[in-house]
Design a protein around this motif. Structure first.
Motif, PDB file in Angstrom:
ATOM      1  N   UNK A  58     -19.605  -6.631 -47.171  1.00  0.00           N
ATOM      2  CA  UNK A  58     -19.293  -6.625 -45.802  1.00  0.00           C
ATOM      3  C   UNK A  58     -17.725  -7.118 -45.565  1.00  0.00           C
ATOM      4  N   UNK A  59     -17.193  -7.801 -46.713  1.00  0.00           N
ATOM      5  CA  UNK A  59     -15.993  -8.362 -46.131  1.00  0.00           C
ATOM      6  C   UNK A  59     -15.281  -8.054 -47.479  1.00  0.00           C
ATOM      7  N   UNK A  60     -13.718  -8.521 -47.310  1.00  0.00           N
ATOM      8  CA  UNK A  60     -13.007  -8.460 -48.428  1.00  0.00           C
ATOM      9  C   UNK A  60     -13.340  -9.303 -49.282  1.00  0.00           C
ATOM     10  N   UNK A  61     -12.885  -9.159 -50.614  1.00  0.00           N
ATOM     11  CA  UNK A  61     -13.238 -10.151 -51.858  1.00  0.00           C
ATOM     12  C   UNK A  61     -12.160 -11.164 -51.702  1.00  0.00           C
ATOM     13  N   UNK A  62     -12.188 -12.511 -51.985  1.00  0.00           N
ATOM     14  CA  UNK A  62     -11.470 -13.476 -51.852  1.00  0.00           C
ATOM     15  C   UNK A  62     -11.231 -14.170 -53.181  1.00  0.00           C
ATOM     16  N   UNK A  63     -10.007 -14.057 -53.706  1.00  0.00           N
ATOM     17  CA  UNK A  63      -9.503 -14.929 -54.861  1.00  0.00           C
ATOM     18  C   UNK A  63      -8.916 -16.304 -54.470  1.00  0.00           C
TER      19      UNK A  63
END
Length: 685
Positions: A58-63
């Protein structure tokens, strides 16, 4: 003090004073961290928890890149973003979530930065949730990288996280971001020895490293492989071409550890101590005083005011600091103290400088900023204006040559100026200077950008004025700030918030016994109720404001308020009261000799008469209004009234006369437009 550069210490001072852009260094190059880059890129391709569960993310991947300040975490994030430009064609959006001074950036501030870079105007005074929602909406259809530098906690990141799996968020933080699911931190330690020596070589040159490779390895070990510590030692060596790498290693090794520092922070503290102890007393003092610079940002004027030296000497010293790696250039004439150094410098400032001297330096800095802002505004005034004449009395260094140069300075230094105003108010010890600074900044922004374009910044500045006024019980200034804030609330549709502030301004105006603030607040309360459609309360408050203006003999305001009452009564369907109010407005404007306003008020009388079912009277009144508009020489108003006459005649069943009046209106508008035509010489002849 002379105009020469302050002595930075060491045998090669000219070399140390070179601009950062011209000295050998690592600008534009990236060293080591290949293993970390490979792991981060692999993490992008890794299946997330939602994918494994058969759901679309549902949301952006976080690095997450985690590490101490000075570990090269931001450089790694920038390099990763650079390598991903082809995969994310909508580019990289960067925002810092912690100021160099250590203050966490508020959600609304971060959102405004991102919206500005996306070219989306942000309404002044909007709530955090509304602004962050605007950011997420703007990123919904994009494929971009969002680089969130120096995040203080997971809440800052979560508020800006796009609801779009096609975006990627690269967050930089000191530690883990608990609360954001499916995030594996890439934790940075020291660089490997080979990369560390390569970084050091960019400062010293290859020959000095080749003749003593073991000493270079010793420096890398003493610095713990931290890029910032290595850069400081490298800058120190670059300023001393006759000093061997082995001597640097010995001096670095001989410095004692600071037992109050955490173990991981000691290598940077030692490297900083090596550079700091090589400075002259005057340069070291300037460096310590830079901790007072707003948000760690300083230019030559800021450093000059803090140290009490000339602008040219301060500028040369800042260039020398940049060469040593003690500050970073952020613009043509602006520098930033790295956040990793500020805690170390604050300890030194507290230990070596008396509180009275520190307070005096802060006051000098604020006074200099006020004078620069006054000069920035004055250059926009006509040449014969009083403010423009005062420019000649200012020192040359404080003056601007053209309005364009002043506007460019204001734009490039806006972040520093806003931070300066905020910190001055928060400090609470120099409130008089803080008030002058905020006032000068408000006027400069309004003069160069206009009140509407600068509204987001002005909203925050009016809030600062309110904070000081409430703290110091300055009721007049409190009322003014509340009125300004309420006006901006009303302009952006937050009528309920505006109404509450207008009422608070009325209380403050009464406490200050300020008739203008009282009358203005009562009228504005009426205007807020009018926007809400509460005609009864709107009429009541307009009536109170009218009585106050009548008691003070303010005839122009009295006539205007009669008009506002007439408008409210018209909306409420009370046509008899509306006619009485508008006729009183006509009489008031007649006494004042204001012919255009008299004509407009008569046109409103005609409108109300038509609403009341008296078209013949409306026609007669409208003709009177046309005559007064003609006497006033207002062609546009005449045209508008001719069109109203035409509409009335249509309703009375006289289309021929209606067409004649419309033709007159068209002719009037055509004549007005022709006055702005550029005629050729032959036409004029």
């Amino acid at each position: 003090m002379t105009d020469q550069a302050l002595d930075l210490g060491g045998p090669d001072r000219a070399e140390a004073a070179r601009p950062c852009a011209t000295r050998p260094g690592s600008a534009g190059r990236f060293f080591g961290r290949q293993r970390e880059l490979k792991a981060l890129r692999a993490d992008i391709e890794r299946a997330g928890l939602n994918t494994l569960a058969g759901r679309k993310a549902p949301r952006a991947r976080v690095l997450l890149i985690a590490g101490r300040p000075g570990s090269g975490r931001t450089a790694l994030a920038e390099e990763l973003a650079r390598q991903l430009t082809e995969d994310y064609p909508d580019g990289v959006l960067r925002v810092r979530l912690t100021e160099p001074g250590g203050r966490p950036v508020l959600p609304d501030e971060a959102a405004r930065v991102l919206l500005d870079r996306l070219g989306i105007p942000a309404p002044p005074g909007a709530a955090d949730d509304d602004l962050t929602a605007m950011v997420r909406e703007a990123l919904a259809g994009r494929r971009a990288v969002l680089l969130l530098d120096d995040a203080a906690d997971s809440e800052q990141v979560d508020a800006l996280l796009p609801d779009n799996p096609d975006c990627l968020v690269v967050a930089v933080s000191r530690g883990p971001l608990t609360g954001i699911p499916d995030v594996r931190p890439c934790t940075l330690g020291g660089m490997d020895a080979k990369a560390a020596i390569e970084l050091l070589t960019t400062f010293t040159g290859s020959v000095r490293i080749t003749v003593d490779p073991q000493a270079a390895e010793a420096i890398a070990e003493e610095c713990g492989g931290e890029p910032f510590a290595l850069a400081l030692v490298g800058g120190w060596l670059a300023a001393r071409p006759n000093t061997s790498v082995d001597d640097a290693a010995k001096q670095l090794r001989g410095l004692p550890d600071d037992d109050e520092q955490p173990m991981g922070a000691r290598p940077l503290a030692r490297a900083f101590r090596l550079v700091y102890e090589s400075l002259s007393q005057s340069a070291a003092r300037i460096l310590r005083l830079l901790t007072l610079a707003p948000a760690g940002l300083a230019d030559a004027h800021t450093a000059s005011a803090l140290a009490g030296c000339s602008v040219s000497a301060a500028g040369a010293t800042l260039e020398g600091f940049a060469a040593l790696g003690l500050v970073r250039r952020t613009g043509d004439d602006c520098f930033e103290v790295p956040g990793a150094l500020l805690p170390l410098l604050r300890v030194l400032l507290e230990a070596e400088d008396r509180p009275a001297e520190v307070q005096l330096a802060r006051a000098r800095m604020l006074e200099r900023t006020v004078r620069r802002l006054q000069s920035c505004r004055a250059i926009t005034e006509p040449e014969g204006a009083e403010a423009h004449k005062k420019l000649s009395g200012l020192p040359r260094a404080l003056r601007f040559s053209t309005p364009q140069s002043a506007a460019e300075w204001l734009g490039s230094h806006q972040g520093m100026l806003l931070a300066s105003a905020r910190l001055a108010v928060e400090d609470g010890e120099l409130d008089t200077l803080a008030r002058r600074l905020v006032s000068a900044l408000v006027r400069a922004l309004a003069a160069h950008r206009g009140a509407e374009a600068a509204a987001p910044e002005l909203y925050g500045l009016h809030q600062l004025v309110l904070d000081v006024a409430e703290r110091r019980s300055l009721h007049r200034e409190q009322a003014a700030a509340l009125l300004n804030l309420a006006d901006l609330d009303a302009q952006t549709g937050r009528i309920e918030d505006a109404l509450a502030r207008y009422r608070a301004a009325l209380d403050a105006g009464r406490a200050a016994n300020d008739p203008y603030a009282i009358g203005r607040a009562m009228e504005s309360v009426g205007g807020a109720y009018q926007e809400l459609g509460d005609w009864q309360r709107a009429g009541d408050w307009y009536g109170r404001a009218l009585a106050q203006r009548q008691a003070r003999g303010e005839r122009a305001d009295e006539a205007r308020l009669y008009g506002r009452l007439g408008t409210v009564h018209t909306y409420a369907g009370r046509y008899g009261e509306a006619l009485r109010s508008w006729r009183a407005a006509v009489a008031g404007y007649r006494r004042l000799g204001d012919l255009p306003s008299q004509a407009r008020a008569l046109s409103e009388v005609a409108r109300v008469q038509e609403y009341a079912g008296r078209p013949e009277e409306s026609l007669h009144t409208c003709r009177d209004a046309v005559e007064w508009a003609r006497r006033a020489g207002d062609a546009r108003l005449q045209a508008a009234l001719q069109l109203r006459l035409a509409d009335t005649l249509d309703r009375l069943g006289d289309p021929v006369a209606a067409r004649l009046h419309r033709a007159v209106a068209e002719r009037l508008l055509g004549e007005e437009a022709s006055t702005y035509e550029i005629r050729s010489p032959s036409d004029q002849d």
